[in-house]
Design an enzyme around this catalytic site. Structure first.
Site, short mmCIF file in Angstrom:
data_model
loop_
_atom_site.label_atom_id
_atom_site.label_comp_id
_atom_site.label_asym_id
_atom_site.label_seq_id
_atom_site.Cartn_x
_atom_site.Cartn_y
_atom_site.Cartn_z
N VAL A 13 46.00 47.16 52.51
CA VAL A 13 47.35 46.58 52.47
C VAL A 13 48.37 47.65 52.05
O VAL A 13 49.39 47.82 52.71
CB VAL A 13 47.38 45.39 51.47
CG1 VAL A 13 48.80 44.88 51.30
CG2 VAL A 13 46.48 44.28 51.97
N GLY A 186 47.72 33.47 49.55
CA GLY A 186 47.45 34.90 49.44
C GLY A 186 47.95 35.54 48.16
O GLY A 186 47.93 36.76 48.01
N GLU A 189 43.48 36.35 44.53
CA GLU A 189 42.31 36.86 45.25
C GLU A 189 41.15 35.88 45.15
O GLU A 189 41.18 34.94 44.35
CB GLU A 189 41.92 38.22 44.66
CG GLU A 189 42.99 39.27 44.94
CD GLU A 189 42.64 40.62 44.36
OE1 GLU A 189 41.50 41.06 44.57
OE2 GLU A 189 43.50 41.23 43.72
N LYS A 204 48.61 47.04 32.57
CA LYS A 204 50.01 47.43 32.68
C LYS A 204 50.65 47.57 31.30
O LYS A 204 51.46 48.47 31.07
CB LYS A 204 50.76 46.42 33.55
CG LYS A 204 50.30 46.46 35.02
CD LYS A 204 50.77 45.25 35.79
CE LYS A 204 50.34 45.32 37.25
NZ LYS A 204 50.54 44.02 37.95
#
Lengths: 427, 427
Positions: A13, A186, A189, A204
């Site tokens: 992607v 989408g 996952e 993060k």
């Protein structure tokens, strides 16, 4: 004018959008870098998949050979995962290439070692795309705020969980329903663990805290709580007091500057706070700094094109550095600050208890809080047939004190159940 | 390790905070730059004013001598105005110093020439603080989005006018009252012309458009309309259709990429748009890019400390460049795009007309719009004793077509008055 050569690892992607936008913006990239840039090769696992717009002659299945090539200036790592990505990046450094990565898990786990290797070989490691996708965040923290002192970073850095919580809030859906919808669209996952258990946001947070406070924050030093235990009732209770529930990453520097904390957990946020209005899969991060005050950065936190935007921004910077014969800011950790445990973190809390209807129940509950040094700011009681529901919000108190109070409450005869305990941020 | 020397020009609101934070963050600045940084001197007009925290021995009234000193690495220009600031900056370049400036009026008017001089002498010119104060905006546009293509910049870049419009909206105050309050609270200057007539925002729009689209946009190519004509009735009319009025800077690239526009004017913004929620003197800028999508940057747009934060961030970058023997990105204008006039800009509009109460009035109005190619999207009519008020919103139409339609409407017998014409953004 020499042409800079790029090796792309991964063409999923993100990788395919990197390839697409690199072709599409070629003239601008050349002007901004000061030299043309082109692919040396694109490493994939399966060579025979259809890849519209990706030149076939560049495709290779031998990533190891590609990162060793002497003509490669920059390696873009878009394969994800940790071990294989780390090995390829390290090999790239050893062969003189700079690296741009979008891999938050890897950077959070091994950023220090990778930075050290990059420095040893005089090359760059950039990873703006690893946090909040297209939203410029690491560069502003590192460079724009380089003359300031960041005190707090508070944000929504995981789109999947924000989508789920947003659906629970707007539709009254329960967690399972909202997760199913996120998967269908989408946004989640097949195995949603990394998102819903807060692992992605914790990675993060570790990266953000490290850069914001110029210190090392290991992944295992980030407190982590996901959203799987958030119920439709929690969302309703939050609404009742003018709040929404968000999964927040919060990184704070202590008032004396000697320690920091980093944590990820669901929190109630008042509707009046700008983070409450962040809908769907968007990301938004508040940054507080001594001189700058409160800043907010908002945008799409994931997806191929937004991530490609951040990757290509880094590519331009790394290429410019290379042409100038320099390296960029590099490892930000020049301080060794203590990372304090969650028990020492101070926040407000919102609690709901079910108590027996006898007079004196509230007095006993209040006594327990008092004994643990927890002050109640607001309190409301709702009568039910078989007892009462008490909703309380506390003044800022340490996690340790609040947890001890909750344990004591659970032991009380009058308290049937501690229905909900949730931290409050942004008040 | 050599010490970098800074000359500060001006010690007013911004300059004194630059001096204060430079002292306060000295250890961090040294670590981030890689070398200590200290003042060579601070040039002021009146040497004998009290300046708490500013070392007296650094004060000089001879700015011309200061910027010529051989030991000065970086000049921070915080005096404002154009001619004197330009001369001092130019002299600084000629004597080998890099420059950090917060001067939007100067950069908008003479940025091209100053960039050329800086390049000729191999030094840097940075000015993050010139647009949106502490909000990192120019660096993200220039660097973070360097791999992307910006299509639109839409924002609130003047805190004074946002404060005034916000007060008009929340209190129902008229313009004069709100301006008075802004002046009392220090948000408006004694002569508010630069803010309320949109000159300040137009300078920022010219800078933003230039950097976002890598082309030259002159100040006189920015369409400019201030807020002095905005009435309490306009605000009420906006509220009636779920909007607020904001002074926006809008920079757009045409769909084919061959031309750009830049403009500043009041506009109706729907309450659902994040810019509608920007209150008081805050700034917020939306950036739309092909790959990144929509990003927003938000924070304090003015004030001593926020501006000092941006100035010192630039100082770190410029010092790092200097130690590395390089210069930063420099002039962004590598394209020569046409700047189209306002007449060609396409927006939605909202209009209010007073018409005589006769049947057929609406048909005539509709005919006039049709003849000028303006399509009406929504329409509502309110009966009054002596006629009707028509509220209409149009589909996107060029400014030229809309203006011509308004001229024609004013000539109609049935139309008593065109009460209000205002552009609509963010729908």
């Amino acid at each position: 004018m020499r042409t800079l050569k790029v090796a792309l690892l991964g063409c999923g992607v993100v990788g395919s959008d990197v390839a697409r936008y690199m072709a599409r913006h070629a003239a601008d990239l050349t002007a901004r870098i000061g030299a043309p840039v082109e692919f040396a090769g694109i490493a994939v696992r399966q060579a025979d998949l259809p890849r519209p717009g990706v030149p076939e002659h560049l495709i290779t299945t031998d990533a190891d050979e590609l990162v060793k090539r002497a003509d490669v200036d920059v390696v873009i790592e878009a394969i994800g995962g940790t071990d294989r990505a780390r090995d390829l990046i390290t090999t790239a450094f050893e062969h003189g290439a700079s690296v741009v990565s979008a891999n938050k898990a890897l950077i959070a786990a091994e950023g220090a070692a990778l930075h050290a290797t990059a420095a040893a070989y005089g090359v760059d490691l950039y990873y703006e795309a690893a946090v909040a996708g297209a939203v410029p965040l690491l560069r502003p923290l590192r460079e724009s705020l380089a003359g300031d002192r960041v005190t707090r970073v508070l944000g929504i850095v995981n789109g999947t969980t924000n989508f789920i919580l947003d659906r629970m809030d707007s539709l009254g859906a329960d967690y399972a329903q909202a997760l199913k919808e996120a998967a269908t669209l989408g946004y989640a996952e097949a195995d949603p663990t990394a998102d819903v258990e807060g692992f992605d946001a914790a990675a993060k947070a570790a990266i953000l805290a490290g850069i914001a406070f110029n210190t090392r924050v290991r992944l295992d030093e980030v407190y982590r709580e996901g959203i799987t235990a958030v119920t439709a009732a929690d969302i309703e209770n939050a609404k009742a007091v003018g709040c929404v529930i968000k999964l927040l990453a919060v990184c704070e520097r202590s008032a004396d500057g000697s320690s920091v904390t980093a944590r990820v957990h669901p929190a109630m946020v008042p509707l009046s706070h700008p983070l409450a209005a962040v809908r769907g899969a968007f990301n938004a991060v508040f940054v507080e700094a001594e001189a700058a005050g409160q800043l907010m950065f908002y945008g799409p936190g994931a997806g191929g094109a937004p991530t490609a935007s951040a990757v290509l921004g880094d590519l331009v910077a790394v290429c410019r550095n290379r042409l100038a014969g320099i390296t960029g800011p590099g490892d930000a950790a020049y301080q060794q600050l203590t990372v304090s445990p969650m028990a020492e973190v101070t926040t407000r809390h919102h609690l709901i208890l079910e108590v027996a209807g006898q007079p004196g129940a509230l007095a006993e509950v209040a006594t327990v809080f008092g004994r643990h040094g927890v002050s109640i700011e607001t309190f409301s009681q709702r009568q039910r047939d078989d007892g009462c529901a008490l909703a309380m919000s506390t003044y800022p108190t340490t996690d340790a004190a609040l947890s001890a109070a909750v344990v004591a409450l659970r032991d009380m005869d009058h308290v049937r159940r501690v229905t909900s305990v949730i931290r409050v941020e942004g008040t």
